[in-house]
Scaffold this active site. Structure first.
Site, PDB file in Angstrom:
ATOM      1  N   CYS A   7       0.814  -1.221   0.000  1.00 15.31           N
ATOM      2  CA  CYS A   7       0.000   0.000   0.000  1.00 15.31           C
ATOM      3  C   CYS A   7       0.848   1.273   0.000  1.00 15.31           C
ATOM      4  O   CYS A   7       1.585   1.504  -0.952  1.00 15.31           O
ATOM      5  CB  CYS A   7      -0.955  -0.067   1.195  1.00 15.31           C
ATOM      6  N   HIS A  45      -3.351  -5.084   1.337  1.00 11.78           N
ATOM      7  CA  HIS A  45      -2.825  -4.338   2.474  1.00 11.78           C
ATOM      8  C   HIS A  45      -2.762  -5.166   3.758  1.00 11.78           C
ATOM      9  O   HIS A  45      -3.205  -6.311   3.804  1.00 11.78           O
ATOM     10  CB  HIS A  45      -3.586  -3.011   2.654  1.00 11.78           C
TER      11      HIS A  45
END
Lengths: 235, 419
Positions: free
Chosen positions: A92, A189
């Site tokens: 991310c 993520h």
């Protein structure tokens, strides 16, 4: 320098938004299952980046992301690590800052230039299940994860996509993540490795130079993968 | 404004709101707080303000503990008379409207407020006191980032210079939210210390981005490295099972609710009630009467098992649940439905090591996420497909149940909606 495998979690004070610790815990757990001694190091952003075999960079909010990029650029430790082919796994915000540039708080910020890509803002926030077919060169089963980001990432010729998107957005709706050498970035993520134990083992193989690792009991990982891929119609 | 002085439209709206809520309850659709409030507000958009006018109101907000603290505060203020309160956890403006409409003319109200709605409810209700408990990560797939939330609170307070704030001195995010208000005049903020077990969202100063430094010798002390922000001296503190008031008087609170965190919630409630003129000596015994809060902490006997329900929605509240639970067989249940947030990543922010050595059972929609987490955490467990299977799998005696929001509601429904 210890003979144990050194796993370095980069800047958890800035880049640890949601379960990012999981990747460090999973790698350490899977190394121990194979009898590989491990040291885990959590390095704050006011400390120099130490020697490591695997570097983990997590997700974060705009302000901390920009600050982390500045400090890593000044520290140069990650650049040296990539030069000596240490393993880097970034998710991310951490993935974005490995590129040439990214957007945070409405401004274009310099990335570290360790992956040939740049990120900007997308029309919508990408939130939800993410899945894709991983680059066959890596020899891994399908990627599954959860994404939550407002960025879109554009790959240059020096990197390959980590996966072709089958569900979710990833970089741009077509490709997801990127890799080059022993550096991998993904929009999957948080504890991305919990759903992708084979990816965790790839990082361990790269770091140790082992051709193969003994297969552990992955019953629960396998059930979790089946459930999540089933939820997006890919089983 | 008491009910018989409401404008005609507001009076009608309040009446419709009550009727709809009663119908909702009667048809078994819920407690009616949300539907009643929503209908009332369609008829009179300012209904909440109309119903709030003339009352002395306390608002309670924060990521964790707000339902329990609201219940404690309502009990404490209850020394003065009837208190309007949204005791069912319906903590958005529709729930507040419904609570005030249902309560009739009482001049006192204690309202739990979802942290995202604090500015709106401050505007509508002009409260006497606002209690700010804590801010930590919670449902990040849709909630605001923690530092942004602190800034929203800070901005909201700037628009209400007269409100009194009761705030947690141990949480740097809360202190940042209340600091400008505290600096705006003498006695604007009452600080309490309830301890902060979860600190992973307060490494960085929300004012300047520098590191928050902790004191090795004093576990609660903290300050920003550049000196922008530091822990204020708290007036209300806790010591074991006692709350210590600003004069240094100890008040033993013999709570039925477990855990150190609830002694902190009790301190907050006593501090808020004090602003209503209730002495802590009068209020403390009222807190001991609270046995459960919307099913939380409730104990149910079934098949020889004493089942206790603990709600844990986010990393900070899991740490508190482990502190509360006895070392007995424990069922963990995890869902990821809309009210829970769809992302289970937070499971890796929780250290489940305190459960080692207990019989651990897991269930829920997302039990496999939890299974992987526990395996990596070296916590042995058994997966069960249903609540009944869990009850059958443990010996007679206590079964601690720790569940996140909808998983908790599912189990509560199995136990016939225990309150």
């Amino acid at each position: 320098m210890s003979s144990a495998l050194q796993i370095v979690w980069v800047y958890p004070d800035l880049l640890s938004t949601y379960g990012d610790r999981g990747n460090m815990l999973i790698l350490a757990h899977r190394a121990k299952l194979r009898g590989i001694p491990v040291d885990t190091l959590e390095v704050r952003s006011d400390q120099a980046l130490p020697y490591g075999d695997i570097y983990l960079i997590g997700g974060g909010e705009d302000g901390p992301q920009a600050l982390a990029a500045q400090r890593l650029a000044a520290d140069r430790g990650l650049h040296r690590a990539v030069d000596r082919r240490a393993v880097v796994f970034a998710v991310c915000a951490g993935y974005q800052l490995l590129g040439n540039s990214f957007f945070a708080k409405g401004a274009k910020c310099d990335g570290l230039g360790l992956l040939d890509l740049h990120s900007d803002r997308g029309p919508t926030r990408a939130v939800g299940e993410l899945a894709g077919d991983i680059d066959p060169a890596l020899g891994l089963p399908m990627l599954t994860g959860f994404e939550n980001h407002g960025g879109r990432t554009h790959l240059g010729p020096e990197v390959k996509p980590l996966a072709k998107v089958r569900a979710g957005i990833g970089n741009d709706g077509a490709t997801e993540g990127a890799w080059s050498g022993t550096v991998i970035g993904t929009y999957s993520h948080g504890p991305a490795l919990s759903r992708n134990p084979a990816l965790a083992d790839l990082l361990l193989r790269w770091a140790t130079g082992e051709e193969s690792l003994a297969a552990p009991d992955d019953t629960w990982h396998t059930r979790l993968r089946g459930e999540r891929l089933g939820a997006v119609g890919l089983v | 404004m008491t009910e018989n002085k409401l404008p005609l439209r507001a009076s009608l709206a309040a009446s419709v709101s009550r009727t709809a809520a009663a119908l909702s309850r009667a048809t078994g659709r819920g407690d009616g707080s949300v539907i009643g409030g929503r209908l009332g507000m369609m008829i009179d958009p300012d209904l909440l303000a109309h119903l709030a006018a003339g009352r002395r109101i306390a608002l309670v907000s924060g990521t964790n503990g707000k339902t329990t603290t609201t219940r404690f505060t309502a009990a404490a203020v209850g020394v003065l008379g009837d208190v309007a309160t949204n005791s069912f956890g319906a903590n958005m403006p529709t729930g507040h409207t419904s609570a005030l409409a249902r309560a009739g003319a009482t001049p006192y109200a204690v309202l739990e407020v979802d942290e995202h709605y604090l500015a709106q409810v401050l505007r509508a209700t002009t409260p006497l006191v606002v209690a700010l408990l804590n801010l930590s990560r919670d449902q990040l797939d849709r909630a605001k980032e923690v530092a942004m939330m602190a800034q929203l609170w800070r901005d909201a307070l700037a628009d209400h210079p007269d409100v009194h704030v009761v705030a947690n001195a141990d949480d740097p995010m809360v202190v940042y939210a209340a600091a400008a208000h505290a600096a705006s005049g003498e006695g604007k903020v009452t600080w309490f210390s309830a301890g902060q077990r979860w600190r992973e969202d307060a490494h960085v100063c929300p004012a300047c981005g520098a590191h928050i430094e902790r004191d090795e010798t004093d576990a609660d002390a903290w300050r920003c490295a550049t000196g922008d922000l530091a822990r204020p001296a708290p007036q209300w503190t806790v010591d074991e099972s006692a709350v210590i008031d600003p004069e240094g008087v100890r008040h033993e609170v013999k709570l039925q609710l477990p855990g150190k965190v609830n002694v902190g919630n009790a301190a907050t409630a006593l501090a808020v009630a004090h602003r209503f003129g209730v002495s802590p000596a009068d209020a403390a015994p009222k807190l001991a009467e609270v046995a459960s809060v919307a099913g939380r902490y409730a104990q149910v006997d079934r098949d020889g098992r004493n089942i206790r329900l603990l709600l844990a929605k986010n990393p900070a509240s899991w740490l508190e649940a482990f502190d509360m639970a006895e070392e007995q067989p424990t069922l963990l249940s995890i869902n990821a439905r809309d009210p829970d947030g769809f992302d289970t990543s937070w499971l890796f922010d929780v250290d489940f090591a305190p459960l080692r050595g207990r019989q651990v059972l897991i269930t829920g929609d997302r039990a496999y996420d939890l299974a992987v987490r526990l395996q990596v955490n070296d916590v042995p467990f058994t997966h069960v497909k249903s609540f009944d299977e869990a009850v059958a799998a443990v010996p007679p005696g206590r079964l601690e149940v720790i569940a996140n929001y909808t998983a908790f509601q599912d189990i509560r429904a199995e136990l016939d909606r225990v309150v």
